[in-house]
Scaffold this motif. Structure first.
Motif, short mmCIF file in Angstrom:
data_model
loop_
_atom_site.label_atom_id
_atom_site.label_comp_id
_atom_site.label_asym_id
_atom_site.label_seq_id
_atom_site.Cartn_x
_atom_site.Cartn_y
_atom_site.Cartn_z
N LEU A 1 0.84 -1.22 0.00
CA LEU A 1 0.00 0.00 0.00
C LEU A 1 0.87 1.26 0.00
N LYS A 2 1.92 1.24 0.82
CA LYS A 2 2.83 2.38 0.89
C LYS A 2 3.50 2.61 -0.47
N MET A 3 3.98 1.52 -1.08
CA MET A 3 4.63 1.62 -2.39
C MET A 3 3.64 2.13 -3.45
N GLU A 4 2.40 1.66 -3.38
CA GLU A 4 1.38 2.09 -4.35
C GLU A 4 1.14 3.59 -4.23
N THR A 5 1.07 4.08 -2.99
CA THR A 5 0.88 5.52 -2.77
C THR A 5 2.05 6.32 -3.35
N GLN A 6 3.27 5.82 -3.09
CA GLN A 6 4.46 6.51 -3.62
C GLN A 6 4.46 6.50 -5.15
N MET A 7 4.08 5.36 -5.74
CA MET A 7 4.05 5.25 -7.21
C MET A 7 3.03 6.23 -7.80
N LYS A 8 1.86 6.31 -7.16
CA LYS A 8 0.83 7.24 -7.66
C LYS A 8 1.32 8.68 -7.58
N GLY A 9 2.01 9.00 -6.45
CA GLY A 9 2.56 10.35 -6.30
C GLY A 9 3.58 10.66 -7.39
N LEU A 10 4.48 9.70 -7.65
CA LEU A 10 5.49 9.89 -8.70
C LEU A 10 4.84 10.05 -10.07
N ARG B 1 3.49 13.44 -14.66
CA ARG B 1 2.46 14.00 -15.54
C ARG B 1 2.51 15.52 -15.51
N GLN B 2 2.68 16.07 -14.28
CA GLN B 2 2.74 17.53 -14.12
C GLN B 2 3.95 18.10 -14.85
N ILE B 3 5.10 17.43 -14.68
CA ILE B 3 6.33 17.89 -15.36
C ILE B 3 6.14 17.86 -16.87
N GLU B 4 5.54 16.78 -17.37
CA GLU B 4 5.31 16.64 -18.82
C GLU B 4 4.39 17.76 -19.32
N ASP B 5 3.30 18.01 -18.57
CA ASP B 5 2.37 19.08 -18.95
C ASP B 5 3.06 20.44 -18.94
N ASP B 6 3.85 20.70 -17.87
CA ASP B 6 4.58 21.97 -17.78
C ASP B 6 5.54 22.13 -18.95
N ARG B 7 6.23 21.02 -19.28
CA ARG B 7 7.21 21.07 -20.37
C ARG B 7 6.50 21.40 -21.69
N LYS B 8 5.36 20.73 -21.94
CA LYS B 8 4.61 20.98 -23.18
C LYS B 8 4.14 22.44 -23.24
N THR B 9 3.64 22.93 -22.09
CA THR B 9 3.15 24.31 -22.05
C THR B 9 4.29 25.28 -22.33
N LEU B 10 5.43 25.06 -21.66
CA LEU B 10 6.58 25.94 -21.86
C LEU B 10 7.07 25.89 -23.31
N MET B 11 7.15 24.67 -23.86
CA MET B 11 7.63 24.51 -25.24
C MET B 11 6.70 25.26 -26.20
N THR B 12 5.39 25.09 -26.00
CA THR B 12 4.42 25.77 -26.87
C THR B 12 4.57 27.28 -26.75
N LYS B 13 4.75 27.77 -25.51
CA LYS B 13 4.88 29.20 -25.28
C LYS B 13 6.14 29.75 -25.96
N HIS B 14 7.28 29.05 -25.74
CA HIS B 14 8.54 29.49 -26.36
C HIS B 14 8.46 29.44 -27.88
N PHE B 15 7.85 28.39 -28.39
CA PHE B 15 7.71 28.25 -29.84
C PHE B 15 6.88 29.40 -30.40
N GLN B 16 5.78 29.73 -29.72
CA GLN B 16 4.92 30.82 -30.17
C GLN B 16 5.67 32.15 -30.15
N GLU B 17 6.46 32.38 -29.09
CA GLU B 17 7.24 33.63 -28.99
C GLU B 17 8.25 33.72 -30.14
N LEU B 18 8.93 32.62 -30.41
CA LEU B 18 9.91 32.60 -31.51
C LEU B 18 9.23 32.85 -32.85
#
Length: 174
Positions: free
Chosen positions: A72-81, A86-103
């Motif tokens: 159960l503890k491992m499952e909670t840690q895995m879900k958190g990771l 997912r958040q990092i991936e979304d942030d990266r996509k948002t940043l990439m899109t923003k930088h691309f648009q600015e360029l």
């Protein structure tokens, strides 16, 4: 295998508790065979078997509970990771899109400058040619001042007028 009580002490089952200690169940020989009949002996053996099984089940249960808590503890840690990735991936996509648009916007702003730069390059070549001609004429005129009459004045006058006209046209254009 049925163990005869006449055979003496025998280990019936063994298991390990969560702390690593060994739990053994033994079958002891009956002290007085005559005092008990066959049915009571069979009942006692069944009760011992059930008791042994319940002890083994208890040990397994303790182990399972411990393992289950760990899972159960491992499952909670895995879900958190997973959520963090997912958040990092979304942030990266948002940043990439923003930088691309600015360029892209910067490029769109700079695109009209390309023909202007090409024109500047052409004009710069022209100005260099004018400077060269002026330098040549200056040296010729200096030479004429030193030796009056060595060159045809009218031809030089035409060259000066021609250069002056071309310079005026260039300045209008610029």
């Amino acid at each position: 295998t049925q163990i005869s009580p006449k055979e003496g002490w025998q280990v019936y089952s063994s298991a390990q508790d969560p702390d690593g200690r060994c739990i053994c169940t033994v079958v002891a020989p009956e002290q007085n065979l005559c005092s008990r009949d066959a049915k009571s002996r069979q009942l006692r053996q069944l009760l011992e078997k059930v008791q042994n099984m319940s002890q083994s089940i208890e040990v397994l249960n303790l182990r399972t509970q411990r393992d289950f808590q760990y899972v159960l503890k491992m499952e909670t840690q895995m879900k958190g990771l997973k959520a963090k990735f997912r958040q990092i991936e979304d942030d990266r996509k948002t940043l990439m899109t923003k930088h691309f648009q600015e360029l892209k916007e910067k490029m769109d702003e700079l695109l009209p400058l390309i023909p202007v730069l090409e024109q500047y390059k052409t004009d710069a070549k022209l100005i260099t040619q004018f400077k060269e001609e002026i330098r040549n004429l200056s040296s010729v005129l200096t030479g004429i001042q030193e030796e009056i009459g060595a060159y045809d004045y009218e031809e030089l006058h035409q060259r000066v007028l021609s250069l002056e006209t071309r310079l005026r046209d260039c300045m209008k254009k610029l």
